[in-house]
Design a protein around this motif. Structure first.
Motif, PDB file in Angstrom:
ATOM      1  N   GLY A  55     -25.993 104.552  28.676  1.00  0.00           N
ATOM      2  CA  GLY A  55     -25.627 104.180  30.030  1.00  0.00           C
ATOM      3  C   GLY A  55     -26.625 104.620  31.086  1.00  0.00           C
ATOM      4  N   SER A  56     -27.505 105.563  30.756  1.00  0.00           N
ATOM      5  CA  SER A  56     -28.496 106.025  31.737  1.00  0.00           C
ATOM      6  C   SER A  56     -29.639 105.037  31.931  1.00  0.00           C
ATOM      7  N   GLN A  57     -29.763 104.068  31.016  1.00  0.00           N
ATOM      8  CA  GLN A  57     -30.823 103.052  31.147  1.00  0.00           C
ATOM      9  C   GLN A  57     -30.281 101.917  32.003  1.00  0.00           C
ATOM     10  N   ARG A  58     -30.379 102.106  33.318  1.00  0.00           N
ATOM     11  CA  ARG A  58     -29.623 101.299  34.269  1.00  0.00           C
ATOM     12  C   ARG A  58     -30.032  99.823  34.291  1.00  0.00           C
ATOM     13  N   ASP A  59     -31.310  99.544  34.291  1.00  0.00           N
ATOM     14  CA  ASP A  59     -31.750  98.138  34.354  1.00  0.00           C
ATOM     15  C   ASP A  59     -31.277  97.362  33.129  1.00  0.00           C
ATOM     16  N   GLU A  60     -31.473  97.961  31.943  1.00  0.00           N
ATOM     17  CA  GLU A  60     -31.047  97.302  30.712  1.00  0.00           C
ATOM     18  C   GLU A  60     -29.528  97.139  30.675  1.00  0.00           C
ATOM     19  N   LEU A  61     -28.836  98.140  31.170  1.00  0.00           N
ATOM     20  CA  LEU A  61     -27.374  98.087  31.174  1.00  0.00           C
ATOM     21  C   LEU A  61     -26.869  96.916  32.001  1.00  0.00           C
ATOM     22  N   ARG A  62     -27.370  96.784  33.237  1.00  0.00           N
ATOM     23  CA  ARG A  62     -26.927  95.673  34.092  1.00  0.00           C
ATOM     24  C   ARG A  62     -27.304  94.333  33.487  1.00  0.00           C
ATOM     25  N   ALA A  63     -28.488  94.280  32.885  1.00  0.00           N
ATOM     26  CA  ALA A  63     -28.933  93.020  32.275  1.00  0.00           C
ATOM     27  C   ALA A  63     -28.017  92.610  31.125  1.00  0.00           C
ATOM     28  N   MET A  64     -27.567  93.585  30.347  1.00  0.00           N
ATOM     29  CA  MET A  64     -26.689  93.270  29.214  1.00  0.00           C
ATOM     30  C   MET A  64     -25.333  92.754  29.687  1.00  0.00           C
ATOM     31  N   PHE A  65     -24.749  93.408  30.673  1.00  0.00           N
ATOM     32  CA  PHE A  65     -23.461  92.930  31.174  1.00  0.00           C
ATOM     33  C   PHE A  65     -23.609  91.572  31.849  1.00  0.00           C
ATOM     34  N   ASP A  66     -24.708  91.371  32.521  1.00  0.00           N
ATOM     35  CA  ASP A  66     -24.949  90.078  33.161  1.00  0.00           C
ATOM     36  C   ASP A  66     -25.024  88.979  32.105  1.00  0.00           C
ATOM     37  N   ALA A  67     -25.742  89.246  31.016  1.00  0.00           N
ATOM     38  CA  ALA A  67     -25.861  88.258  29.932  1.00  0.00           C
ATOM     39  C   ALA A  67     -24.499  87.966  29.311  1.00  0.00           C
TER      40      ALA A  67
END
Length: 448
Positions: free
Chosen positions: A144-156
């Motif tokens: 969860g600390s990898q913020r950019d990747e996290l948002r990108a995954m939920f967006d996808a």
């Protein structure tokens, strides 16, 4: 003993499967996904059973071997391969001996979802949307600390769900938006990103019903408390939306709620709130408008909405509060007769309400407007009434202090002993006021 149990379980699985396999023609095309030939198909179907048994019995090294064979030889044979594979790696993550091993197992867990996506993206129920949803949640838990990747995954995951089902998964939208707000709070980007996300999802929540209403409330609360929902930003958002749909009740309601939470006081805000009230009148909105216009010094409008609120309010306690506002505004506007009417209504509802006497005392004192004794005598009634206010306003220290100061002023304006002597009035004598708004009030003679 543990090894023996695993061996026995595997043996029974082989026996059971062998018995079943005697009547199965593995050359049948129905089993083609399990391998290139009948022998491989039979072996892999057995490997799938062994994988589950090994995971259940916590023999993770053995399970890893079965999993690798199945993914290599028959990756589209069964979703159970990936269900058990995810279970395997999550258990290994929890038992990792070093941080390096833990990260490696997390990589393997995420890889399992990637392989599953390659083979089951088109599944009607557990296809791309489901797989990306699960992967995003696993990433949130472990990285969860990898913020950019996290948002990108939920967006996808959200986009995949919209493509597959024709609607937005509101739970996923709330999770995504909460992370956007968190990153904004931590200074990772400007408010524009929050505003864009809010504009993207807010229409999706308009049709929320049933259990989804809770997600809508969470979404609006996140935005309202984000710090990005400034009056200026909200006006930019809603001025565009309302220009396109000026009578949209849901949109007006959302605008009023968010702008009220941000303590907005612009002309745009009050215009929107009045428009919403016109479409959906309520005591709550009328009171809100009255408070706003009172703060702006627009007392005519404030009184208008207070009267409208009073016309529909049935709760005596709420009516009492409304009449206090009516009385105080009329005092400010020097409409003493109207203020007295409000004070009487307050007393009728609650004789112990100190505001009733606070208002009445000031209305009486307004009549002490000449040098004659009949005018000065009004101060006796004003003093008596304000004294009652002081005794009842213990919970309102600032108002109580103001009332005490007024009492001192009224006492300083009592008639002198000489003036009372010439009027044939003795100290302690009963006296009935015969002037102004205090006319008919019974009081007691006192000297300055």
């Amino acid at each position: 003993m543990k090894s023996l149990r695993i061996i026995l379980v595997a043996a029974f699985a082989v026996i059971g499967f062998s018995a079943m396999a005697q009547d199965v023609n593995f050359d049948d095309p129905r089993y083609a996904q399990w391998g290139a030939n009948a022998e491989q198909r039979k072996a892999n179907m057995l490997n799938s059973q062994f994988l589950k048994e090994a995971v259940d019995n916590r023999n993770y090294e053995l399970a890893s071997g079965y999993l690798n064979i199945l993914i290599k030889e028959c990756p589209s044979a069964s979703m159970n391969i990936y269900t058990n594979g995810a279970k395997l790696y999550k258990n290994m993550i929890n038992r990792a001996a070093t941080p390096e091993l833990r990260e490696a197992y997390i990589d393997s867990l995420l890889w399992i979802y990637d392989v599953r996506l390659e083979n089951y993206a088109s599944h009607a129920k557990y296809g791309k949307a489901y797989i990306l949803d699960r992967k995003a949640r696993e990433f949130y838990q472990y990285r969860g600390s990898q913020r950019d990747e996290l948002r990108a995954m939920f967006d996808a995951a959200i986009v995949a769900g919209e493509e597959q089902y024709g609607k937005t998964d509101l739970e996923l939208a709330v999770i995504y938006f909460s992370n956007v707000v968190e990153d904004f709070t931590n200074g990772l980007f400007d408010s524009d990103v929050v505003l864009a996300a809010y504009e993207r999802f807010s229409p999706k929540f308009d049709a929320a019903e049933g259990d989804e209403v809770e997600y809508k409330e969470q979404f609006e609360s996140l935005f309202g408390n984000s710090g990005a929902a400034s009056c200026e930003n909200l006006e930019i958002i809603f001025s565009k939306k309302l220009a396109a749909a000026p009578e949209d009740e849901a949109l007006l309601s959302r605008a009023v709620t968010l702008m009220a939470r941000a303590n907005c006081s612009s002309d745009f805000f009050f215009d929107v709130t009045e428009k919403y009230y016109a479409i959906k009148p309520s005591s709550e909105t009328a009171l809100f408008l009255a408070q706003g216009f009172q703060q702006r010094g627009e007392y005519d409008k404030a009184l208008k909405y207070l009267e409208e609120s009073l016309s529909v309010e049935a709760d005596p306690a709420e009516k009492e509060k409304l009449y206090v506002r009516v009385g105080m505004i009329n005092l400010t506007e020097k409409n003493f007769s109207a203020a007295m009417d409000a004070a009487r209504e307050i007393k009728n509802l609650n004789p112990e309400n100190g505001y009733a006497y606070f208002i009445l005392g000031q209305c009486y004192a307004a009549s002490a407007n000449c040098g004659e004794l009949k005018c000065q005598a009004v101060n006796w009634a004003a003093y008596d009434t304000m004294s009652q206010a002081v005794s009842l306003l213990a919970d309102e220290p600032e108002i109580q202090k103001a009332a005490q100061q007024m009492m001192n002023r009224y006492r300083a304006n009592f008639p002198t002993q000489e003036e009372c002597f010439f009027a044939e009035l003795a100290a302690g004598q009963r006296y009935v006021i015969s002037h102004g708004l205090a006319n008919g009030v019974s009081t007691t003679v006192r000297f300055r």
